[in-house]
Scaffold this active site. Structure first.
Site, mmCIF file in Angstrom:
data_model
loop_
_atom_site.group_PDB
_atom_site.id
_atom_site.type_symbol
_atom_site.label_atom_id
_atom_site.label_comp_id
_atom_site.label_asym_id
_atom_site.label_seq_id
_atom_site.Cartn_x
_atom_site.Cartn_y
_atom_site.Cartn_z
ATOM 1 N N ASP A 56 31.870 13.216 -15.572
ATOM 2 C CA ASP A 56 31.966 11.774 -15.807
ATOM 3 C C ASP A 56 32.582 11.022 -14.638
ATOM 4 O OD1 ASP A 56 30.970 12.261 -18.421
ATOM 5 O OD2 ASP A 56 32.982 12.885 -19.003
ATOM 6 N N LYS B 281 28.439 10.183 -11.185
ATOM 7 C CA LYS B 281 27.424 10.775 -10.293
ATOM 8 C C LYS B 281 26.078 10.075 -10.413
ATOM 9 C CE LYS B 281 28.169 14.765 -12.268
ATOM 10 N NZ LYS B 281 29.387 14.502 -13.046
ATOM 11 N N GLY C 199 25.343 13.369 -19.227
ATOM 12 C CA GLY C 199 24.920 12.001 -19.543
ATOM 13 C C GLY C 199 25.144 11.160 -18.304
ATOM 14 N N HIS C 200 24.099 10.967 -17.511
ATOM 15 C CA HIS C 200 24.245 10.241 -16.250
ATOM 16 C C HIS C 200 23.786 8.794 -16.435
ATOM 17 C CE1 HIS C 200 24.188 14.271 -13.880
ATOM 18 N NE2 HIS C 200 25.271 14.075 -14.589
ATOM 19 N N GLN D 254 28.123 17.768 -15.009
ATOM 20 C CA GLN D 254 29.523 18.132 -15.321
ATOM 21 C C GLN D 254 30.350 17.981 -14.030
ATOM 22 O OE1 GLN D 254 27.013 20.718 -16.684
ATOM 23 N NE2 GLN D 254 26.821 19.044 -18.094
#
Ligand code: IMP
Length: 425
Positions: free
Chosen positions: A13, A16, A40-41, A223
């Site tokens: 988080d 990225k 979750g990007h 991650q």
């Protein structure tokens, strides 16, 4: 042409998605090499928000995007993302390629993820519940099913039958009420196969050819370094090598071709799920960071644990990753704090530790030793050059550079593409 890796240096988080999206315009190919829909990007373009769980964040630029062999793929999730991108006018077919060697996340993986977490009780890891650990476990024990197997219906149904028979026994033995139906699972997955077919290919060959043709390849980590299964805060980690060490195995790119590593670092620390977090602020400061930074999981919606920048963990991560530069994100979130703290050492059992302890028992008992820096009150979101930032903010960034011995080459002051300061270019 180079291979550049963009990897998170904390517990995920770090932002990225935005960084990859920003620099993807320079790339020809963007590849993800590990993890699955636990990621979750988030990418914001012109006020519109996209959250990618499986598709690499380069998709918005019409680049070639690769879901590498080291990933674990939930086909329904992937098709949902493809559908959403297409519905929003993003070209996917012809730009997205899924490795035939990637492993499938199956319904029994999600069931086992839930059951194992439930059984751990107070020592639960706080997984995302997306079946990631059990899918990688099956890969290691050779009962995993790969994407290529979807295209051999009888063979696929037989593999599912054998696995479901075994998993149902395990679930029952662990006290789980759920019993899975092999035929229904095979039907569902084989139903996805035809829609996935145009995307599936030998991505290892694709990437090798791209390199040979002089294409610029970007590697997108999911991650973060501290969640790496080997080098992170085990057992509170994910089940893949989320550091640079996983890149070659998870993509087929030659390790010796990685020329550049950009570490993405949030200017404070967050963590979702359990595990040691020496700089965690459980009180008002943590709450303020969470609110100002919108620190809620992009995958699970869980509130993230928040705290000050941990320079000890960061130095460890940046050194192991061999970062060439740092992209520092969410700097705007720190506006308004009277004082900003940076952890420079840990205190443990009367001793000062300057190196990150790899012993998890020691790590859990560490207390932070802080440098306190004066804060600033000015809004930074309009800054487009380093000199536009308030003096104390610049001093904070200089402090991070000297702590890490790496240049901060990019500073993000907001979620949108243009809310970015490029230095040294
Ligand atoms: P899993 O990857 O779902 O097995 O979860 C293992 C640990 O990694 C948990 O603490 C999760 O919260 C954490 N985790 C997994 N993916 C992400 C991510 O993309 N961002 C932050 N934490 C993550």
């Amino acid at each position: 042409m180079p291979v550049t890796c963009v990897i998170g240096t904390q517990w995920g988080d770090e932002g990225k998605g935005k960084i990859i999206d920003l620099i993807a315009s320079r790339a020809d190919v963007v590849v993800r090499y590990q993890g699955g829909a636990n990621a979750g990007h988030t990418v914001r373009v012109g006020g519109e928000q996209f959250i990618f769980h499986l598709i690499p964040s380069g998709i918005l630029h019409g680049k070639i995007n690769v879901i590498g062999n080291g990933m674990v793929v939930d086909p329904a999730q992937l098709l949902a993302e493809i559908g959403e991108c297409s519905a929003r006018g993003v070209a996917v077919e012809g730009n997205l390629f899924v490795s035939s060697l990637a492993h499938l996340v199956m319904p029994y993986h999600k069931a086992l993820d839930r059951i194992s977490e439930g059984r751990r009780g107070g020592t639960a890891l706080g997984t995302t519940g997306r079946g990631i650990g059990p899918a990688y476990a099956d890969r290691a024990t050779r009962s995993g099913i790969r994407v290529a197997e979807l295209f051999h219906a009888e063979h696929f149904a037989a593999r599912v039958r054998a696995n479901v028979e075994e998993k149902n026994r395990i679930i029952a033995a662990l006290g789980g009420a759920e019993q899975l139906d092999a035929a229904a699972i095979a039907d569902e997955y084989l139903g996805h196969a035809a829609r996935l077919r145009p995307f599936v290919t030998d991505t290892v060959r694709l990437l090798r050819r791209a390199l040979a043709a002089g294409r610029y390849v970007f590697v997108e980590g999911a991650q973060g370094m501290l969640l790496d299964v080997d080098f992170g805060t085990y057992p509170f980690v994910t089940s893949s090598n989320s550091s640079t060490f996983g890149v070659a195995a998870g993509s087929g790119l030659p390790a010796r071709r990685i020329d550049e590593v950009m570490g993405v670092t949030k200017c404070y620390t967050t963590r979702v799920g359990q595990g040691p977090f020496p700089t965690e602020e459980a009180g008002e400061v943590g709450e303020r960071l969470r609110r100002a930074g919108g620190e809620f999981g992009a995958t699970t919606g869980r509130p993230r644990r928040c705290g000050w920048l941990d320079g000890v963990a960061l130095r460890y991560a940046v050194d192991l990753l061999s970062c060439d530069s740092i992209a520092l994100t969410k700097v705007d979130v720190l506006t308004g704090f009277d004082e900003i703290k940076v952890c420079t050492a840990y205190q443990h059992d009367g001793e000062i530790l300057r190196e990150f302890p790899t012993d998890p028992v020691v790590m859990s008992a560490c207390r932070p030793v802080y440098d306190a820096l004066p804060g600033w009150t000015e809004d930074t979101r309009g800054a487009r050059h380093f000199a536009d930032l308030p003096r104390r903010c610049r001093e904070y960034i200089d402090h991070i550079e000297s702590l890490l011995g790496r240049p901060v080459g990019l500073v993000s002051v907001g979620p949108d593409r243009d809310e970015t300061i490029y230095r040294y270019r």
